[in-house]
Scaffold this active site. Structure first.
Site, PDB file in Angstrom:
ATOM      1  N   HIS A   1       0.817  -1.217   0.000  1.00 61.15           N
ATOM      2  CA  HIS A   1       0.000   0.000   0.000  1.00 61.15           C
ATOM      3  C   HIS A   1       0.852   1.269   0.000  1.00 61.15           C
ATOM      4  O   HIS A   1       2.047   1.251   0.311  1.00 61.15           O
ATOM      5  CB  HIS A   1      -0.923   0.019   1.224  1.00 61.15           C
ATOM      6  CG  HIS A   1      -0.160   0.015   2.531  1.00 61.15           C
ATOM      7  ND1 HIS A   1       0.404   1.143   3.071  1.00 61.15           N
ATOM      8  CD2 HIS A   1       0.139  -0.996   3.376  1.00 61.15           C
ATOM      9  CE1 HIS A   1       1.014   0.841   4.194  1.00 61.15           C
ATOM     10  NE2 HIS A   1       0.873  -0.463   4.408  1.00 61.15           N
TER      11      HIS A   1
ATOM     12  N   GLU B   1       1.779   5.328   1.269  1.00 64.28           N
ATOM     13  CA  GLU B   1       2.165   5.871   2.579  1.00 64.28           C
ATOM     14  C   GLU B   1       0.956   6.354   3.386  1.00 64.28           C
ATOM     15  O   GLU B   1      -0.020   6.871   2.843  1.00 64.28           O
ATOM     16  CB  GLU B   1       3.133   7.040   2.383  1.00 64.28           C
ATOM     17  CG  GLU B   1       3.699   7.576   3.703  1.00 64.28           C
ATOM     18  CD  GLU B   1       4.535   8.835   3.499  1.00 64.28           C
ATOM     19  OE1 GLU B   1       5.763   8.707   3.417  1.00 64.28           O
ATOM     20  OE2 GLU B   1       3.946   9.933   3.413  1.00 64.28           O
ATOM     21  N   THR B   2       1.060   6.210   4.710  1.00 63.32           N
ATOM     22  CA  THR B   2       0.092   6.762   5.656  1.00 63.32           C
ATOM     23  C   THR B   2       0.830   7.697   6.609  1.00 63.32           C
ATOM     24  O   THR B   2       2.061   7.712   6.651  1.00 63.32           O
ATOM     25  CB  THR B   2      -0.576   5.646   6.494  1.00 63.32           C
ATOM     26  OG1 THR B   2       0.392   5.113   7.412  1.00 63.32           O
ATOM     27  CG2 THR B   2      -1.115   4.524   5.617  1.00 63.32           C
TER      28      THR B   2
ATOM     29  N   TRP C   1       1.012   7.323   9.724  1.00 58.16           N
ATOM     30  CA  TRP C   1       1.733   6.482  10.686  1.00 58.16           C
ATOM     31  C   TRP C   1       3.034   5.959  10.083  1.00 58.16           C
ATOM     32  O   TRP C   1       4.038   5.836  10.782  1.00 58.16           O
ATOM     33  CB  TRP C   1       0.843   5.323  11.159  1.00 58.16           C
ATOM     34  CG  TRP C   1      -0.122   5.731  12.241  1.00 58.16           C
ATOM     35  CD1 TRP C   1      -0.615   6.987  12.479  1.00 58.16           C
ATOM     36  CD2 TRP C   1      -0.708   4.871  13.217  1.00 58.16           C
ATOM     37  NE1 TRP C   1      -1.478   6.969  13.536  1.00 58.16           N
ATOM     38  CE2 TRP C   1      -1.565   5.673  14.013  1.00 58.16           C
ATOM     39  CE3 TRP C   1      -0.633   3.512  13.497  1.00 58.16           C
ATOM     40  CZ2 TRP C   1      -2.311   5.161  15.069  1.00 58.16           C
ATOM     41  CZ3 TRP C   1      -1.378   2.992  14.542  1.00 58.16           C
ATOM     42  CH2 TRP C   1      -2.199   3.809  15.320  1.00 58.16           C
ATOM     43  N   ASN C   2       3.030   5.640   8.795  1.00 57.77           N
ATOM     44  CA  ASN C   2       4.299   5.280   8.139  1.00 57.77           C
ATOM     45  C   ASN C   2       5.288   6.424   8.273  1.00 57.77           C
ATOM     46  O   ASN C   2       6.455   6.224   8.635  1.00 57.77           O
ATOM     47  CB  ASN C   2       4.086   5.017   6.644  1.00 57.77           C
ATOM     48  CG  ASN C   2       3.418   3.703   6.332  1.00 57.77           C
ATOM     49  OD1 ASN C   2       2.663   3.597   5.372  1.00 57.77           O
ATOM     50  ND2 ASN C   2       3.678   2.664   7.114  1.00 57.77           N
TER      51      ASN C   2
ATOM     52  N   GLY D   1       0.288  -2.334  11.913  1.00 58.93           N
ATOM     53  CA  GLY D   1      -0.326  -3.639  12.070  1.00 58.93           C
ATOM     54  C   GLY D   1      -1.736  -3.637  11.507  1.00 58.93           C
ATOM     55  O   GLY D   1      -1.974  -3.245  10.370  1.00 58.93           O
TER      56      GLY D   1
ATOM     57  N   ARG E   1      -5.974   1.328   3.951  1.00 58.85           N
ATOM     58  CA  ARG E   1      -4.795   1.803   3.231  1.00 58.85           C
ATOM     59  C   ARG E   1      -4.460   0.903   2.043  1.00 58.85           C
ATOM     60  O   ARG E   1      -3.970   1.372   1.013  1.00 58.85           O
ATOM     61  CB  ARG E   1      -3.595   1.925   4.179  1.00 58.85           C
ATOM     62  CG  ARG E   1      -3.142   0.644   4.876  1.00 58.85           C
ATOM     63  CD  ARG E   1      -2.112   0.974   5.939  1.00 58.85           C
ATOM     64  NE  ARG E   1      -1.531  -0.179   6.618  1.00 58.85           N
ATOM     65  CZ  ARG E   1      -2.023  -0.754   7.702  1.00 58.85           C
ATOM     66  NH1 ARG E   1      -3.162  -0.280   8.232  1.00 58.85           N
ATOM     67  NH2 ARG E   1      -1.411  -1.767   8.282  1.00 58.85           N
TER      68      ARG E   1
ATOM     69  N   GLU F   1      -2.406  -7.042   7.545  1.00 59.43           N
ATOM     70  CA  GLU F   1      -1.039  -7.010   8.066  1.00 59.43           C
ATOM     71  C   GLU F   1      -0.945  -7.820   9.360  1.00 59.43           C
ATOM     72  O   GLU F   1      -1.960  -8.069  10.037  1.00 59.43           O
ATOM     73  CB  GLU F   1      -0.615  -5.564   8.316  1.00 59.43           C
ATOM     74  CG  GLU F   1       0.803  -5.379   8.849  1.00 59.43           C
ATOM     75  CD  GLU F   1       1.895  -5.938   7.933  1.00 59.43           C
ATOM     76  OE1 GLU F   1       1.887  -7.153   7.696  1.00 59.43           O
ATOM     77  OE2 GLU F   1       2.764  -5.152   7.493  1.00 59.43           O
TER      78      GLU F   1
END
Length: 208
Positions: free
Chosen positions: A8, A10-11, A13-14, A21, A57, A81
């Site tokens: 996926h 980027e978020t 959190w990334n 997770g 995501r 995940e």
């Protein structure tokens, strides 16, 4: 058959180096941009089947990858995940010593409370592969799977018959990286792994 496995986009959190997770975090704007760049690069490929993790995501990335192809996106919970349990949401700097084994000694990794082991995630990845992919190996179908860094590696582990201790060997699975394989009934040929089609930065948990 030909099999594409994509991580996926980027978020937030990334970007903040926080463990996601199974927390359901959406793509950020840069993540959508990466997905569109990757989608443009693969626009001439006819995907006959698209599978996606149900986490948003991954599903958002799958929608962008589909473009105007008349193909249903099939979600499957086995593509989620790995669960990090109590560690989810923690930044890289907040993680305890136990987490260092996750990348550097996977066969010794012990998950935090409520989390999954490598054996757990590899078991469901293999279950998905046996049910959904194996029946297509003798066809001329092109299949796309959009999921997550660890889950994608678990699929590769099953497909290439490697040990858990070696799961992270090779290039890191950056956001929107593309892995492509040619499968016959009894062979797996690597066409490309961890290929990115954008020039900008991408989050790499191991490089911070």
């Amino acid at each position: 058959m030909k099999l594409y496995i994509i991580r996926h986009g980027e978020t937030d959190w990334n970007k903040a180096f926080r463990l996601q997770g199974q927390s359901d975090i959406p793509l950020n704007e840069y993540g959508k941009e990466l997905a569109w760049i990757t989608s443009d690069a693969l626009k001439n490929i006819m995907f006959h089947v698209i599978y996606s993790s149900p986490l948003c995501r991954a599903y958002e990335t799958a929608e962008i990858m589909r473009r105007d192809r008349p193909v249903e996106i099939i979600t499957d919970g086995r593509l989620k995940e790995i669960s990090f349990g109590a560690d989810e949401g923690r930044s890289k700097d907040e993680l305890g010593e136990h987490f260092s084994n996750f990348f550097f000694a996977p066969d010794q990794y012990v998950p935090s409370e409520g989390g999954e082991s490598y054996e757990d995630v590899c078991r469901r990845a293999a279950d998905f592969f046996m049910e959904r992919i194996e029946p297509l190996r003798s066809t001329d179908k092109t299949v796309l799977i959009v999921a997550h860094g660890t889950l994608n590696k678990a699929l590769m582990l099953h497909m290439k018959k490697i040990a858990i201790r070696d799961i992270w060997k090779g290039d890191f699975q950056k956001n929107c990286c593309v892995n492509c394989y040619e499968l016959t009934e009894d062979t797996v040929t690597v066409i490309e792994e961890a290929k990115i089609y954008y020039d900008g930065e991408a989050t790499d948990f191991l490089e911070k």
